[in-house]
Design a protein around this motif. Structure first.
Motif: not given
Length: 282
Positions: A2-12, A51-64
């Motif tokens: 599998h090829q994983f794509l990890i987007l945005g988020g924080d230190s997690r 793999l998107c972050p937790v939370p997925f978004t904070k502003d409802g427009k962009t991935i966090f």
């Protein structure tokens, strides 16, 4: 493989990328600003598990992304989804889930996984204790702690506070929901009764995502108290009212990513691996 794509988020996400790499997985990680322009479309085209972050978004427009990364618009993301993808994230917006349903894309919300939600609550509760200790001039031991709400985070938080020798009062809207707290040895009260107990509290922990500690109650908080709000947006504390009285108070979103990113990433990693194993055996 599998090829994983990890987007945005924080230190997690940083730790999650490390865990996957250590397991031998191939990853594409968009967390820092790369030297060359990043194309979300190309990254998604080349990846299988996103793999998107937790939370997925904070502003409802962009991935966090705590780094405010460009190119993570949700509208672009949904347009690039295809039926070969598998999606993970926390509190995934309905529009994204609907797009996944339309394309028959497996869509796994971390916060709807009971085991992940409880384990994540442990990280949140321990982070809240750490924030409280750093903020307050008094010990937790033998202090009087007020916890508003009695969901997952509140239940674990009350347990940790009691274990540290604090006297804990749990407050909630519904008397029947407070019965388990009473049976575990906590004092309990209804939210409408907070005025009778809030002035005695050395520590106040809010876990309810609607206004609980309003201006009127803020005027009753004792001057040496510490207030920690761990509720999801918009929180439940009138911080301006507390600031006018110089009461120590702190809004604490994203505690797992700040206080225990490796442990929190391991929770997500194990959940992802389990779902992959299950899909392979079906």
């Amino acid at each position: 493989m599998h090829q994983f794509l990890i987007l945005g988020g924080d230190s997690r996400q940083v730790c999650l990328n490390r865990l996957l790499s250590q397991s031998g997985a191939s990853t594409c990680f968009y967390y820092d600003r790369p030297s060359s322009p990043f194309s979300l479309r190309e990254a998604m085209e080349d990846s299988h598990i996103i793999l998107c972050p937790v939370p997925f978004t904070k502003d409802g427009k962009t991935i966090f992304s705590e780094n405010s990364l460009p190119g993570l618009e949700i509208q672009t993301f949904t347009a690039c989804l295809k039926n070969t993808h598998i999606l993970f994230g926390g509190n995934i917006p309905s529009a994204v889930r609907e797009r996944c349903d339309l394309l028959s894309i497996p869509c796994h919300d971390f916060m709807k996984m009971e085991d992940v939600a409880w384990k994540n609550a442990v990280a949140t509760a321990e982070g809240a204790v750490a924030e409280a200790i750093s903020l307050s001039p008094v010990n937790l031991y033998r202090s009087r702690c007020l916890v508003t709400g009695y969901g997952r985070c509140a239940a674990i938080l009350a347990d940790r506070l009691k274990g540290m020798g604090a006297r804990v009062t749990v407050a909630g809207r519904n008397a029947s929901r407070l019965v388990p707290a009473h049976c575990l040895g906590y004092d309990t009260c209804l939210l409408k009764e907070l005025g009778a107990v809030i002035g005695e509290s050395d520590f106040i922990f809010n876990t309810i995502p609607s206004l609980v500690l309003d201006a009127a109650l803020a005027n009753q908080v004792q001057e040496n108290a510490a207030v920690i709000d761990i509720a999801s947006a918009p929180g439940g504390v009138d911080f301006q009212a507390l600031e006018r009285r110089n009461i120590r108070a702190r809004l604490c979103p994203g505690l797992p990513g700040r206080c225990s990113p490796l442990s929190s990433a391991l929770i997500l990693y194990e959940a992802v691996m389990e779902h992959i194993r299950d899909s392979q055996t079906q």
